[in-house]
Structure formats: structure tokens, C-alpha cells
Design a protein around this motif. Structure first.
Motif, short mmCIF file in Angstrom:
data_model
loop_
_atom_site.label_atom_id
_atom_site.label_comp_id
_atom_site.label_asym_id
_atom_site.label_seq_id
_atom_site.Cartn_x
_atom_site.Cartn_y
_atom_site.Cartn_z
N UNK A 103 39.94 60.80 34.15
CA UNK A 103 40.46 61.52 33.46
C UNK A 103 40.84 62.65 34.20
N UNK A 104 40.20 63.37 34.52
CA UNK A 104 39.33 64.70 35.44
C UNK A 104 40.30 64.33 36.59
N UNK A 105 39.88 63.03 37.32
CA UNK A 105 41.04 62.71 38.89
C UNK A 105 42.23 62.64 38.38
N UNK A 106 42.67 61.61 37.11
CA UNK A 106 44.26 61.77 36.30
C UNK A 106 44.59 63.39 36.91
N UNK A 107 44.10 64.19 35.79
CA UNK A 107 44.55 65.79 35.66
C UNK A 107 44.37 65.86 37.31
N UNK A 108 43.61 65.86 38.14
CA UNK A 108 43.63 66.53 39.02
C UNK A 108 44.78 66.63 39.87
N UNK A 109 45.24 65.30 40.16
CA UNK A 109 46.78 64.13 40.81
C UNK A 109 48.16 64.92 39.78
N UNK A 110 47.89 64.82 39.08
CA UNK A 110 49.42 65.30 37.73
C UNK A 110 49.12 66.62 38.10
N UNK A 111 48.47 67.66 38.33
CA UNK A 111 48.25 68.76 37.95
C UNK A 111 48.61 69.10 36.88
N UNK A 112 47.96 68.88 35.73
CA UNK A 112 48.51 69.42 34.32
C UNK A 112 47.36 69.79 33.78
N UNK A 113 47.19 70.37 32.18
CA UNK A 113 46.09 71.27 31.64
C UNK A 113 45.87 69.53 31.19
N UNK A 114 46.51 68.91 30.85
CA UNK A 114 45.80 68.00 29.41
C UNK A 114 47.27 66.87 29.80
N UNK A 115 46.51 65.73 29.41
CA UNK A 115 47.31 64.48 29.25
C UNK A 115 48.05 64.21 27.89
N UNK A 116 49.05 64.02 28.18
CA UNK A 116 50.27 64.51 26.83
C UNK A 116 49.29 62.70 26.00
N UNK A 117 49.30 61.89 26.95
CA UNK A 117 49.16 60.50 26.17
C UNK A 117 48.61 59.72 26.95
N UNK A 118 47.11 59.42 26.82
CA UNK A 118 46.50 58.58 27.12
C UNK A 118 46.09 57.27 27.12
N UNK A 119 46.65 56.46 28.08
CA UNK A 119 46.27 55.33 27.07
C UNK A 119 44.44 54.23 27.84
N UNK A 120 44.32 53.52 27.22
CA UNK A 120 43.07 53.16 27.75
C UNK A 120 43.32 51.53 28.21
N UNK A 121 43.96 51.18 29.22
CA UNK A 121 44.48 50.51 30.53
C UNK A 121 44.74 48.35 29.59
N UNK A 122 43.30 48.59 29.83
CA UNK A 122 42.97 46.78 29.73
C UNK A 122 41.88 47.26 29.20
N UNK A 123 41.74 46.12 27.84
CA UNK A 123 40.36 46.38 27.23
C UNK A 123 39.56 46.01 28.42
N UNK A 124 38.40 45.88 27.68
CA UNK A 124 36.63 45.65 28.47
C UNK A 124 35.55 45.43 27.46
N UNK A 125 35.44 44.31 27.43
CA UNK A 125 35.08 42.99 26.93
C UNK A 125 33.25 43.74 27.44
N UNK A 126 33.94 44.01 29.24
CA UNK A 126 32.06 44.81 29.06
C UNK A 126 31.31 45.73 28.39
N UNK A 127 32.04 46.70 27.98
CA UNK A 127 31.95 48.14 27.83
C UNK A 127 31.36 47.98 26.20
N UNK A 128 30.52 48.39 25.17
CA UNK A 128 31.36 48.13 23.53
C UNK A 128 32.24 49.23 22.82
N UNK A 129 33.31 48.61 22.32
CA UNK A 129 34.47 49.59 21.95
C UNK A 129 33.71 50.67 21.83
N UNK A 130 32.60 51.34 20.81
CA UNK A 130 32.30 52.20 19.60
C UNK A 130 31.96 53.33 21.78
N UNK A 131 31.66 52.41 23.00
CA UNK A 131 31.71 53.76 23.26
C UNK A 131 32.99 54.17 23.79
#
Length: 316
Positions: A103-131
Motif C-alpha cells: 500500500x505504501x509503495x502504491x501511494x508513492x507511485x500514485x502520488x496520493x495521500x490515500x487510496x480511495x478503493x483498495x482491493x485484495x486482488x486475489x485470495x491468498x490461502x497461505x495467509x490466515x484471512x483474519x490477518x
């Protein structure tokens, strides 16, 4: 204008896809496309941190960087910028540390203070969903992300995400981004739309024009010598797919519209759909995309497209 779920985001019902920026559209062409889109009233731009790492010589983040340079040069107001995390080669997956760093890298590339809409692009079964859910919630709490969304998640996993969010007091996703169009309907209509209806989420479908097939350009399954995306489009040029094109063409003629505009208007007419995503690799394609936002199909026209595009085992 249309509201995205329970958010305060109010957008023209069309998102400009940034997947081609830095791929089939170079920097200057991308700037011209963005100029034409916003000049025509467009205010919703969709990208991802991974676009377009698959291109030889690219590393990921090219689309965000081009959009950021355009934003810095033009300084437009009132835009909604959506991006995604999990596919950048340096930030794969959805662990908490990765989500924050990406997220911090995206903010830097976009040059914005906040991302209006941030998606989890693909489900990651290797990471607990709670995390993952907690990490997204922390981005909202830190003011780095305004609204949460999910893409390419199953209905079951979306319900799990919502349950975790509700238990932890984390803002719920406001949008879902699925693969949805006239030649790819059933999964979304049978499972994703009911979830979106249950939790007041909006659909922002990608591949809205089936990689260009629903423009009417591809009438043969032979894509030899065509553009880099042609193979993905031409595979739909089956007997069933061409019947859909014929119906789109007939309706387009009645409205003095393009086939692409009618295909996007059909998507807009579906339950919970707020803004289809469509990309343009040439500036002259933008007008047809924008025209779709002003095209209202009759109920009979929607039903005729529903009927001709209905899936059955014989059409699979």
C-alpha cells in the motif's frame, strides 16, 4: 452517477481500466486516454500494483506510475482511484506486512495521500484471512485507505471476510470485482451477486468486454497476427458467442450506438453492478466507453440479451 456500496464514493458508472498502461499503451498514449476519459466526464480509474509485470522489461507498478505522473501533471479534482494488492513481484500475497508495504509503495507511485478503493486482488490461502482483514482495517485506521474491496474471491470467502470484519469492528468491503460479462455470467449471478445484495456491496466487473470480443471486432477464433490481447478475445468467437454479437449489433443499430456501448449498458442493468471496468489502448476507443454511461436499454432489450447469452452445457 452511482454510489459504490455503502461508501461515499459517487462515480460515473464506468471505470477506466489501467491494465493497459505501460503495456499496450505507452506513457504518451496513456496520458491521452486519461485526458479523453476525464474530459468526457469519467472520474473512476482502476489499476493494480502488479500491472504490468508480465511485459518483458517491466517490473510491476508501471500502470500506477503512469497514472501518478498524469495526476501530478494534470492535478484533476474529484477522481476516484482504485488499486489492488497481491500480484506485484516484490509484494506477493496478502500477509499483514506485505499489505502495508504494498500500500505504501502504491501511494508513492500514485502520488496520493490515500487510496480511495483498495482491493485484495486475489485470495491468498497461505495467509490466515483474519490477518489480511486486520491489515486492511489498519490501513483504514491509518488514513492510507478510504474503502476496502475484494477481487476474485469466492462467495464463501467474501462471507468469511465480512464475518471477521463484523466481529472485529473493521469496515466491511464496499465493492467486489469479479470477472463478469455477457459471455461469462453464471458464477457471478449464482453466487457473487447474492453476497453483494446481502451486504450492500457494489460489483465493479472486470473483463467487461471479454478482452475486446464484445466490441464485435473478433468474428473468428483465429487471432494469428493480431494484438497481444486478441487471443483472449478470439476464443469467444464460437457459434454461441457470435449469436451474442449479432444481438448486440441489432440493438446497437436501434440506438445508433456501438456494440461495446450496448455490452457495457447490459452489465450496468444487472443487479448490484455499479461500474463496469473497460480499458482503451487507443484514445479513439474512449468515446464508445463513455457513451455506454448514457445508454439506457429497454427491459425487452435486456431480456433479449439475457436470453441469447444464457449459459447451458451445450454452450460450454
Amino acid at each position: 452517477m452511482t454510489q459504490l456500496g455503502r461508501s461515499d464514493l459517487d462515480v460515473l458508472p464506468l471505470a477506466l481500466g489501467g491494465n493497459v498502461f505501460g503495456w499496450t499503451a505507452d506513457r504518451d498514449t496513456s496520458f491521452a486516454i486519461l485526458d479523453a476519459f476525464t474530459a468526457g466526464g469519467g472520474d473512476f480509474i482502476d489499476t493494480a500494483d502488479g500491472y504490468s509485470h508480465w511485459v518483458p522489461g517491466n517490473h510491476g507498478g508501471e500502470s500506477e506510475r503512469i497514472i501518478g505522473e498524469w495526476l501530478a501533471a494534470r492535478r484533476p479534482s474529484g477522481l476516484t482511484i482504485a488499486t489492488k494488492v497481491s500480484t506485484h513481484p516484490e509484494f506477493p500475497g496478502l500477509s499483514a506486512a506485505n499489505v502495508r508495504a504494498a500500500a505504501e509503495a502504491s501511494l508513492k507511485r500514485l502520488g496520493v495521500d490515500a487510496i480511495d478503493l483498495y482491493y485484495a486482488h486475489f485470495d491468498d490461502a497461505s495467509t490466515p484471512l483474519e490477518e489480511t482483514v486486520t491489515a486492511f482495517g489498519e490501513l483504514v485506521s491509518a488514513g492510507l485507505v478510504r474503502n476496502i474491496a475484494v477481487s476474485n474471491y469466492s462467495a464463501e470467502r467474501i462471507r468469511e471476510w465480512v464475518s471477521i470484519s463484523q466481529d472485529a469492528g473493521i469496515p466491511l468491503p464496499v465493492a467486489v470485482q469479479p470477472h463478469y460479462n455477457l459471455v461469462h455470467r453464471n458464477d457471478v449471478e449464482e453466487s457473487i451477486i447474492p453476497v453483494a445484495e446481502d451486504f450492500d456491496m457494489s460489483l465493479v466487473p472486470y473483463y467487461a468486454l471479454a478482452s475486446g470480443f464484445l466490441t464485435g471486432k473478433y468474428r473468428s477464433t483465429d487471432a494469428a497476427g493480431s494484438s497481444p490481447r486478441a487471443g483472449g478475445a478470439a476464443k469467444y468467437a464460437t457459434q454461441h458467442g457470435l449469436k451474442i454479437i449479432d444481438e448486440l449489433e441489432e440493438i446497437a443499430g436501434r440506438h445508433d450506438a456501438s456494440i461495446a456501448s450496448v455490452a457495457l449498458a447490459w452489465l450496468r442493468a444487472q443487479p448490484t453492478v455499479a461500474a463496469p471496468i473497460a480499458s482503451a489502448s487507443r484514445v479513439e476507443q474512449v468515446a464508445d466507453l463513455l457513451a455506454s454511461t448514457r445508454l439506457e436499454l429497454s427491459s425487452d432489450e435486456v431480456r433479449s440479451l439475457d436470453a441469447v447469452s444464457a449459459w447451458s452445457p451445450a454452450n460450454a
